[in-house]
Design a protein around this motif. Structure first.
Motif, PDB file in Angstrom:
ATOM      1  N   ALA A  23     -11.047  39.003  54.047  1.00 50.50           N
ATOM      2  CA  ALA A  23     -11.731  37.715  54.194  1.00 50.50           C
ATOM      3  C   ALA A  23     -11.814  36.998  52.845  1.00 50.50           C
ATOM      4  CB  ALA A  23     -13.127  37.927  54.778  1.00 50.50           C
ATOM      5  N   ALA A  24     -12.092  37.752  51.782  1.00 47.77           N
ATOM      6  CA  ALA A  24     -12.222  37.149  50.452  1.00 47.77           C
ATOM      7  C   ALA A  24     -10.877  36.644  49.931  1.00 47.77           C
ATOM      8  CB  ALA A  24     -12.801  38.171  49.479  1.00 47.77           C
ATOM      9  N   TYR A  25      -9.859  37.488  50.019  1.00 45.25           N
ATOM     10  CA  TYR A  25      -8.558  37.100  49.442  1.00 45.25           C
ATOM     11  C   TYR A  25      -7.886  35.992  50.248  1.00 45.25           C
ATOM     12  CZ  TYR A  25      -8.673  40.536  45.744  1.00 45.25           C
ATOM     13  OH  TYR A  25      -9.017  41.222  44.604  1.00 45.25           O
ATOM     14  N   THR A  26      -8.076  35.991  51.578  1.00 42.73           N
ATOM     15  CA  THR A  26      -7.490  34.900  52.360  1.00 42.73           C
ATOM     16  C   THR A  26      -8.249  33.600  52.093  1.00 42.73           C
ATOM     17  OG1 THR A  26      -8.799  35.630  54.270  1.00 42.73           O
ATOM     18  CG2 THR A  26      -6.470  36.275  54.217  1.00 42.73           C
ATOM     19  N   ALA A  27      -9.571  33.700  51.858  1.00 38.88           N
ATOM     20  CA  ALA A  27     -10.338  32.501  51.495  1.00 38.88           C
ATOM     21  C   ALA A  27      -9.758  31.921  50.209  1.00 38.88           C
ATOM     22  CB  ALA A  27     -11.817  32.851  51.308  1.00 38.88           C
ATOM     23  N   ARG A  28      -9.466  32.803  49.267  1.00 38.95           N
ATOM     24  CA  ARG A  28      -8.903  32.388  47.981  1.00 38.95           C
ATOM     25  C   ARG A  28      -7.530  31.732  48.162  1.00 38.95           C
ATOM     26  NH1 ARG A  28     -11.232  31.671  43.039  1.00 38.95           N
ATOM     27  NH2 ARG A  28      -9.812  32.223  41.354  1.00 38.95           N
ATOM     28  N   ALA A  29      -6.759  32.268  49.132  1.00 40.87           N
ATOM     29  CA  ALA A  29      -5.378  31.817  49.322  1.00 40.87           C
ATOM     30  C   ALA A  29      -5.270  30.650  50.298  1.00 40.87           C
ATOM     31  CB  ALA A  29      -4.522  32.987  49.819  1.00 40.87           C
ATOM     32  N   GLY A  30      -6.387  30.289  50.952  1.00 38.51           N
ATOM     33  CA  GLY A  30      -6.338  29.208  51.934  1.00 38.51           C
ATOM     34  C   GLY A  30      -5.656  29.617  53.222  1.00 38.51           C
ATOM     35  N   ILE A  31      -5.816  30.885  53.607  1.00 43.95           N
ATOM     36  CA  ILE A  31      -5.234  31.401  54.846  1.00 43.95           C
ATOM     37  C   ILE A  31      -6.377  31.658  55.830  1.00 43.95           C
ATOM     38  CG2 ILE A  31      -4.019  33.379  55.876  1.00 43.95           C
ATOM     39  CD1 ILE A  31      -2.537  33.715  53.192  1.00 43.95           C
ATOM     40  N   ALA A  32      -6.218  31.211  57.083  1.00 41.51           N
ATOM     41  CA  ALA A  32      -7.264  31.438  58.091  1.00 41.51           C
ATOM     42  C   ALA A  32      -7.296  32.917  58.470  1.00 41.51           C
ATOM     43  CB  ALA A  32      -6.994  30.587  59.327  1.00 41.51           C
ATOM     44  N   CYS A  33      -8.502  33.446  58.693  1.00 44.81           N
ATOM     45  CA  CYS A  33      -8.642  34.894  58.889  1.00 44.81           C
ATOM     46  C   CYS A  33      -9.638  35.200  60.002  1.00 44.81           C
ATOM     47  CB  CYS A  33      -9.123  35.509  57.570  1.00 44.81           C
ATOM     48  SG  CYS A  33      -9.413  37.278  57.616  1.00 44.81           S
ATOM     49  N   THR A  34      -9.258  36.111  60.888  1.00 46.13           N
ATOM     50  CA  THR A  34     -10.169  36.606  61.920  1.00 46.13           C
ATOM     51  C   THR A  34     -10.260  38.121  61.782  1.00 46.13           C
ATOM     52  OG1 THR A  34      -9.533  34.833  63.422  1.00 46.13           O
ATOM     53  CG2 THR A  34     -10.618  36.740  64.405  1.00 46.13           C
ATOM     54  N   VAL A  35     -11.488  38.649  61.741  1.00 46.85           N
ATOM     55  CA  VAL A  35     -11.674  40.091  61.574  1.00 46.85           C
ATOM     56  C   VAL A  35     -12.426  40.654  62.774  1.00 46.85           C
ATOM     57  CG1 VAL A  35     -12.576  41.928  60.110  1.00 46.85           C
ATOM     58  CG2 VAL A  35     -11.767  39.812  59.060  1.00 46.85           C
ATOM     59  N   PHE A  36     -11.841  41.644  63.421  1.00 47.07           N
ATOM     60  CA  PHE A  36     -12.488  42.353  64.528  1.00 47.07           C
ATOM     61  C   PHE A  36     -13.179  43.585  63.960  1.00 47.07           C
ATOM     62  CE2 PHE A  36     -10.556  40.124  68.158  1.00 47.07           C
ATOM     63  CZ  PHE A  36      -9.545  39.423  67.510  1.00 47.07           C
ATOM     64  N   VAL A  37     -14.504  43.666  64.137  1.00 44.11           N
ATOM     65  CA  VAL A  37     -15.237  44.834  63.631  1.00 44.11           C
ATOM     66  C   VAL A  37     -15.938  45.530  64.788  1.00 44.11           C
ATOM     67  CG1 VAL A  37     -15.685  43.803  61.366  1.00 44.11           C
ATOM     68  CG2 VAL A  37     -17.380  43.557  63.179  1.00 44.11           C
ATOM     69  N   PRO A  38     -16.101  46.867  64.693  1.00 47.56           N
ATOM     70  CA  PRO A  38     -16.933  47.535  65.694  1.00 47.56           C
ATOM     71  C   PRO A  38     -18.368  47.024  65.552  1.00 47.56           C
ATOM     72  CG  PRO A  38     -16.190  49.089  63.994  1.00 47.56           C
ATOM     73  CD  PRO A  38     -15.570  47.774  63.675  1.00 47.56           C
TER      74      PRO A  38
END
Ligand code: ZN
Length: 468
Positions: A128-143
């Motif tokens: 989430a942090a590195y994609t925010a930095r790179a301007g890439i949209a990110c979805t994370v599935f967590v338990p």
């Protein structure tokens, strides 16, 4: 460089959108440069010292958040001396940043605009942090059971957070469905680009120890990416003729979920399928390690072991380390707990390294849950009664809630507008429910997790959550 299937050897270009081979096998990077001390860039920070070994296109600018060479801090526990590799000082508080920095740098160079990932927390927060930095949209599935602090961290970076009820494997299934719809699956265990970045821990250790190889590395293992990164890094050093042997690798699992340990003690080449048991070491709660065969082979090749420790020892290990000024999350502490069991096989003059994988801030020492708060209050004031009494109290409080809802519409005369008292009445009902659960010896949050899991399964099979 390209991607090669670990099962059938079929190759794919580096920019493939596939996350595994058509045969189902995981990828490795083929043609990855080895380690050459002449290519170490002393002016570059952190893992970028070893950029020449990474699968980064030549013209790519690294996506960086200020990675550092993590310090090596000596510690002693019951007479056993060891070196802590303080990986939790990475930008997002865990070793995962080494892999993510490399992966996201490559993805940005390839023009990827949207990624999905599944994670128990640390890999998701890192991505989430590195994609925010790179301007890439990110979805994370967590338990849904993942540490609240990790979930908050993922959301704070602006990633879309999807909480998946039930065992860790449900999150893995959910992300694979999302990937099937076209998003790039930036998996920290399937994707080999990140794995290549984890080799830099071995290079750093070799430099920090005065160009020597440690005798032992004791580390937590779930999917085993840390172990494989370190193994491959030292193997690079050996192939370059810089060391003559590999360190013994001791992989540590949590007893409630220990497929590699089961395989190790039974002499199996493949992990043994186990039930995914709940454990405080959430980062290694993995019932089916993806590259299990390679992990077991690496441990055996180096003369190491796979161990499994109970949660009580893990928590005691975390506390013991904290008393020495080093604050880690429980997952990291499985390795500390294992040290006591390794005493007979570790010599007094040997160099032993324990990577401290994740910060204690990610999973605070004690987060009182609401049922515990109620329990303490009830006990302190002598308010514990029989289950029958608490059940009657709950029913009367629920009645009060219904009455406030009625008053909120002025008994049907106007649209719903909550009265100021409604929140209080809901609080009373929750208190009564928690006290009732306590008097019956039921853990409410555990029940809730099971119920959400049940509803999710029902939705999948029948399309609605209610029972027939
Ligand atoms: Zn294949």
């Amino acid at each position: 460089m390209n991607l090669r299937c670990t099962l059938c050897n079929r190759t794919y270009p580096l920019d493939t959108r596939r996350w595994r081979c058509e045969c189902g096998g995981a990828f490795d990077v083929a043609g990855l440069p080895g380690f050459d001390p002449a290519t170490v860039d002393s002016s570059a920070p952190g893992l970028w010292r070893y950029r020449a070994t990474l699968p980064l296109p030549e013209n790519a600018t690294p996506v960086t958040l200020g990675e550092v060479t993590t310090p090596l801090v000596e510690a002693e526990l019951d007479g056993l001396r060891f070196h802590c590799k303080v990986e939790y000082l990475s930008p997002t508080g865990s070793f995962k940043d080494r892999g993510t920095a490399v992966l996201v740098s490559v993805l940005r160079a390839l023009g990827v605009q949207k990624v999905v990932e599944d994670s128990s927390g640390n890999a998701g927060a890192s991505l989430a942090a590195y994609t925010a930095r790179a301007g890439i949209a990110c979805t994370v599935f967590v338990p849904a059971h993942a540490s609240p602090a990790k979930q908050a961290q993922i959301a704070a970076f602006g990633a879309q957070l999807v909480r998946v009820p039930g065992p860790r494997e449900n999150a893995a299934r959910a992300v694979q469905e999302a990937a099937a719809e076209g998003a790039y699956y930036a998996s920290h265990y399937y994707n080999p680009l990140g794995l290549a970045g984890l080799r830099t821990i071995a290079y750093e250790l070799w430099e920090q120890l005065g160009r020597r190889v440690p005798d032992n590395v004791v580390l937590p293992a779930g999917h085993g990416t840390l172990l494989l990164g370190i193994y491959r890094g030292f193997r690079d050093l050996k192939q370059a003729g810089l060391i003559t042997r590999l360190p013994r690798l001791f992989a540590v699992q949590a007893q409630p979920c220990a497929p590699l340990h089961a395989a190790f003690i039974q002499g199996n080449a493949e992990p043994i399928i186990v039930e995914e048991g709940a454990t405080v070491a959430e980062g290694v709660r993995i019932a089916r390690p993806l590259r299990g065969q390679e992990i077991l082979a690496a441990v055996r090749e180096t003369g190491g072991q796979v161990l499994a420790v109970p949660d009580e020892e893990t928590l005691a290990g975390r506390d013991a380390l904290a008393r020495r000024g080093l604050y880690v999350e429980p997952t990291s502490a499985v390795a500390i707990a294992a040290l006591a069991h390794l005493r007979p096989v570790i010599g007094a003059d040997e160099i032993t390294v324990v990577p401290l994988t994740g910060s204690g801030f990610k999973s605070p020492l004690h987060q009182p849950r609401f049922q515990e708060v109620v329990r303490d209050f009830v006990r302190q004031h002598g308010l514990l009664h029989t289950p029958e009494t608490h059940a009657l109290d709950l029913v009367s409080e629920v009645g009060e809630v219904a009455k406030e809802v009625l008053k909120s519409t002025d008994y049907g005369q106007r649209p719903f507008a909550p009265t100021p008292e409604l929140a209080d009445e809901l609080g009373d009902a929750l208190y009564a429910l928690a006290a009732l659960a306590d008097s019956c010896g039921v853990d409410l949050e555990q029940s809730l997790e099971g119920v959400l899991h049940k509803y999710a399964a029902r939705l999948e099979s029948t399309g609605h959550a209610g029972s027939d």
